[in-house]
Design an enzyme around this catalytic site. Structure first.
Site, PDB file in Angstrom:
ATOM      1  N   LYS A  92     -56.958 -31.505  12.558  1.00 42.89           N
ATOM      2  CA  LYS A  92     -55.747 -32.071  13.181  1.00 42.89           C
ATOM      3  C   LYS A  92     -55.329 -31.236  14.398  1.00 42.89           C
ATOM      4  CE  LYS A  92     -53.954 -34.063   8.874  1.00 42.89           C
ATOM      5  NZ  LYS A  92     -54.834 -33.459   7.843  1.00 42.89           N
ATOM      6  N   GLY A  97     -54.431 -29.207  26.133  1.00 43.57           N
ATOM      7  CA  GLY A  97     -55.867 -29.290  26.349  1.00 43.57           C
ATOM      8  C   GLY A  97     -56.581 -27.954  26.366  1.00 43.57           C
TER       9      GLY A  97
HETATM   10  O1  6AU Z   1     -56.505 -36.786  -2.033  1.00 44.43           O
HETATM   11  P1  6AU Z   1     -55.616 -35.577  -1.755  1.00 44.43           P
HETATM   12  O2  6AU Z   1     -54.161 -35.937  -1.761  1.00 44.43           O
HETATM   13  O3  6AU Z   1     -55.941 -34.433  -2.652  1.00 44.43           O
HETATM   14  O4  6AU Z   1     -56.006 -35.069  -0.295  1.00 44.43           O
HETATM   15  C1  6AU Z   1     -55.768 -35.814   0.866  1.00 44.43           C
HETATM   16  C2  6AU Z   1     -56.440 -35.161   2.077  1.00 44.43           C
HETATM   17  C3  6AU Z   1     -55.839 -33.809   2.457  1.00 44.43           C
HETATM   18  C4  6AU Z   1     -54.940 -34.134   3.631  1.00 44.43           C
HETATM   19  O5  6AU Z   1     -54.896 -33.065   4.562  1.00 44.43           O
HETATM   20  C5  6AU Z   1     -55.604 -35.346   4.265  1.00 44.43           C
HETATM   21  O6  6AU Z   1     -56.309 -36.021   3.223  1.00 44.43           O
HETATM   22  N1  6AU Z   1     -54.682 -36.310   4.900  1.00 44.43           N
HETATM   23  C6  6AU Z   1     -54.884 -36.740   6.234  1.00 44.43           C
HETATM   24  C7  6AU Z   1     -56.092 -36.516   7.019  1.00 44.43           C
HETATM   25  C8  6AU Z   1     -57.400 -36.747   6.479  1.00 44.43           C
HETATM   26  O7  6AU Z   1     -56.053 -36.282   8.194  1.00 44.43           O
HETATM   27  C9  6AU Z   1     -53.937 -37.553   6.856  1.00 44.43           C
HETATM   28  C10 6AU Z   1     -52.861 -38.048   6.107  1.00 44.43           C
HETATM   29  O8  6AU Z   1     -52.057 -38.835   6.606  1.00 44.43           O
HETATM   30  N2  6AU Z   1     -52.740 -37.689   4.788  1.00 44.43           N
HETATM   31  C11 6AU Z   1     -53.634 -36.857   4.171  1.00 44.43           C
HETATM   32  O9  6AU Z   1     -53.482 -36.611   2.962  1.00 44.43           O
HETATM   33  O10 6AU Z   1     -56.927 -32.993   2.885  1.00 44.43           O
END
Ligand code: 6AU
Length: 271
Positions: A92, A97
């Protein structure tokens, strides 16, 4: 054709981005649209979690790995070859930049060296996408043609501010950076697959996180849906973390999420 009716094979063949082509190929050959989100804090657990046959993409938060180093990188690369999966660093990136270029390429985590995919937030505006596109398309970049970006267009956590104008700006920026950006992290399809000149399609790949078969959320604001719900809303790849790695039998759990995600995909494309 809408996003929902085309097969991964068709989308892979028509896609202009090499990372998306490889991703769809892997999905078809492994019958998997599963991304395992391994928020694990040491190299041994991380590599153990990656050592399985059901994963299309292995997603890391490499900055939580307390003993991160060459062994982590080599281990991930070896397993990615052995099991044919791609690596997605969920970094993320969000800064200006000039800063994100240093965070992405070289630096302590050397993300560009081992992660096929990394995600960016456009909170800081267009500059982040311009800067990182420059990095990966530079003739001197050693992994040219092998790296791609996802824009963090929506978030699953309660009260997320990644909505409305922010989300639609992500779509604009993806459209203006087709050489680097091939999709979104979002809770639903944000665009449809559109025919373009030269037999190509505009096709943004949707990664949906917050996937869990047992739970609707956690105590810290995470909100879950099932694989079938997510794929029904346009997810192409489902991201599951604790639902898999915190299960008693993580391999069996991975297989279950893989099967559910794949069946939902087959249903969507009418197969
Ligand atoms: O299935 P979980 O809840 O154990 O993990 C969810 C994973 C975590 C978060 O950092 C990520 O997904 N995540 C992201 C991502 C992938 O960017 C975005 C978001 O909106 N919510 C989220 O949970 O590693």
């Amino acid at each position: 054709a809408s996003q929902s009716s085309k097969s991964y094979a068709q989308r892979g063949q028509a896609h202009q981005h090499p990372v998306a082509r490889k991703l769809f190929e892997i999905a078809e050959s492994k019958k998997s649209n599963l991304v395992v989100s391994a928020d694990l804090e040491d190299t041994e657990s991380l590599l153990k979690c990656a050592d399985g046959p059901y994963i299309a993409v292995f997603k890391t938060h490499i900055d939580v790995v307390r003993d991160f180093g060459d062994a982590t990188i080599q281990g991930l690369k070896t397993l990615a070859k052995k099991h044919n999966f791609m690596i997605f660093e969920d970094r993320k990136l969000v800064d200006i930049g000039s800063t994100v270029q240093k965070q992405y390429h070289n630096g302590a985590l050397r993300i560009s060296e081992w992660a096929d995919i990394v995600n960016l937030s456009i909170l800081s505006g267009d500059g982040i996408v311009d800067a990182l596109t420059q990095t990966i398309t530079d003739p001197g970049f050693p992994f040219r043609g092998e790296r791609g970006f996802l824009l963090l267009a929506e978030m699953t956590s309660k009260g997320s501010l990644a909505t409305g104008l922010y989300t639609s700006r992500c779509v604009d920026l993806a459209r203006s950076h087709p050489g680097s950006t091939f999709g979104f992290v979002a809770t639903r399809a944000l665009t449809t697959v559109q025919p373009q000149d030269g037999g190509r399609y505009e096709d943004f790949v949707v990664f949906t996180t917050g996937i869990n078969l047992e739970s609707r959320g956690d105590k810290l604001g995470q909100q879950y849906q099932t694989p079938a719900e997510a794929v029904g809303r346009g997810a192409d790849f489902i991201i599951a973390g604790r639902g898999i790695y915190a299960a008693g039998d993580a391999v069996a759990a991975a297989k279950r999420y893989r099967d559910e995600g794949w069946n939902a995909y087959l249903q969507r494309v009418g197969g």
